[in-house]
Write an enzyme that holds these catalytic residues in place. Sequence first.
Site, PDB file in Angstrom:
ATOM      1  N   ASP A   1      31.507  34.696  42.921  1.00  0.00           N
ATOM      2  CA  ASP A   1      32.797  35.365  42.809  1.00  0.00           C
ATOM      3  C   ASP A   1      33.837  34.326  42.390  1.00  0.00           C
ATOM      4  O   ASP A   1      34.157  33.414  43.153  1.00  0.00           O
ATOM      5  CB  ASP A   1      33.152  35.989  44.169  1.00  0.00           C
ATOM      6  CG  ASP A   1      34.357  36.893  44.074  1.00  0.00           C
ATOM      7  OD1 ASP A   1      35.288  36.573  43.303  1.00  0.00           O
ATOM      8  OD2 ASP A   1      34.383  37.911  44.786  1.00  0.00           O
ATOM      9  N   HIS A   2      34.371  34.511  41.180  1.00  0.00           N
ATOM     10  CA  HIS A   2      35.271  33.508  40.598  1.00  0.00           C
ATOM     11  C   HIS A   2      36.599  33.401  41.358  1.00  0.00           C
ATOM     12  O   HIS A   2      37.336  32.428  41.203  1.00  0.00           O
ATOM     13  CB  HIS A   2      35.535  33.856  39.127  1.00  0.00           C
ATOM     14  CG  HIS A   2      35.691  32.660  38.252  1.00  0.00           C
ATOM     15  ND1 HIS A   2      36.088  31.429  38.719  1.00  0.00           N
ATOM     16  CD2 HIS A   2      35.491  32.508  36.908  1.00  0.00           C
ATOM     17  CE1 HIS A   2      36.134  30.577  37.718  1.00  0.00           C
ATOM     18  NE2 HIS A   2      35.776  31.194  36.616  1.00  0.00           N
ATOM     19  N   ARG A   3      36.899  34.410  42.184  1.00  0.00           N
ATOM     20  CA  ARG A   3      38.147  34.315  42.980  1.00  0.00           C
ATOM     21  C   ARG A   3      38.025  33.226  44.032  1.00  0.00           C
ATOM     22  O   ARG A   3      39.016  32.686  44.517  1.00  0.00           O
ATOM     23  CB  ARG A   3      38.435  35.658  43.675  1.00  0.00           C
ATOM     24  CG  ARG A   3      38.802  36.769  42.696  1.00  0.00           C
ATOM     25  CD  ARG A   3      38.861  38.106  43.398  1.00  0.00           C
ATOM     26  NE  ARG A   3      37.558  38.483  43.958  1.00  0.00           N
ATOM     27  CZ  ARG A   3      37.345  39.569  44.697  1.00  0.00           C
ATOM     28  NH1 ARG A   3      38.353  40.371  44.978  1.00  0.00           N
ATOM     29  NH2 ARG A   3      36.145  39.838  45.147  1.00  0.00           N
TER      30      ARG A   3
ATOM     31  N   LYS B   1      35.616  38.655  37.370  1.00  0.00           N
ATOM     32  CA  LYS B   1      35.577  37.954  38.654  1.00  0.00           C
ATOM     33  C   LYS B   1      34.227  37.289  38.872  1.00  0.00           C
ATOM     34  O   LYS B   1      34.041  36.562  39.829  1.00  0.00           O
ATOM     35  CB  LYS B   1      35.843  38.929  39.796  1.00  0.00           C
ATOM     36  CG  LYS B   1      37.252  39.476  39.787  1.00  0.00           C
ATOM     37  CD  LYS B   1      37.493  40.275  41.050  1.00  0.00           C
ATOM     38  CE  LYS B   1      38.743  41.093  40.962  1.00  0.00           C
ATOM     39  NZ  LYS B   1      38.458  42.528  40.958  1.00  0.00           N
TER      40      LYS B   1
END
Length: 208
Positions: free
Chosen positions: A180-182, A6
Amino acid sequence: VSQNPKCLELSNIGDITELEAFRALTNKENEKQGLKITMLAFLMKAAVAALKKYPEFNSSIDGDDLVLKKYFNIAFAADTPNGLVVPVIRDADKKGIFELARETSELAALARDGKLKPDQMQGASFTISSLGGIGGTYFSPIVNAPEVAILGVSKAAMKPVWDGKQFVPRLICPLSLSADHRVIDGALATRFNVYIAQLMSDFRRAAL
Ligand code: CAO
């Protein structure tokens, strides 16, 4: 965190030659009044401008919801004898460089003495971790959840840079962004980090 799927990590460099010269000149002019401005204060201003341009970075994850913040509370990592403490500058968008420099120094001093109050460590929307006073060339700062991004700054150093005709000495500052890759994808993270570098290279952009 680098194993955390993430977490997105990327690095960039900012040419702070002119900004550091301006900072040194301003500090000399204000020496008698005891006023000092710091690179951290400029980084805070640059972060606020970048958060305004890319609001996804000024958010937090709350369950399944993404909360976009309308305030700009910028935390900064402070190294203390009792370990890492993260004081928060409230409404950094409403403060000038002198005020940001004064407030970060005061909060860092309180942090070192273990005298920060809980509300001085809460409510951040974005964090800066500056290791520039210590050294290093790059690191992976860890996102301070529920925030979605953090900017890491390492020690600036003189490097030879090709200006099209010759190599010239420039003061280059490494900038490490973790996100945060989300919430943040790679292209957006790159745009954010490039914009911070552009601001640090030419602070007039912050006035646009
Ligand atoms: N490149 C080169 N030099 C830098 C620099 C940079 N990016 N940033 C600061 N410096 C220099 C300053 O010019 C200053 O030198 P002079 O005393 O000669 O002017 C010196 O480093 C100290 O800088 P400063 O007093 O302005 O302090 P700061 O704003 O850099 O840092 C604070 C303040 C609280 C962020 C710092 O003391 C600290 O605690 N840093 C550690 C943060 C940390 O632990 N992060 C890790 C978190 S993850 O575990």
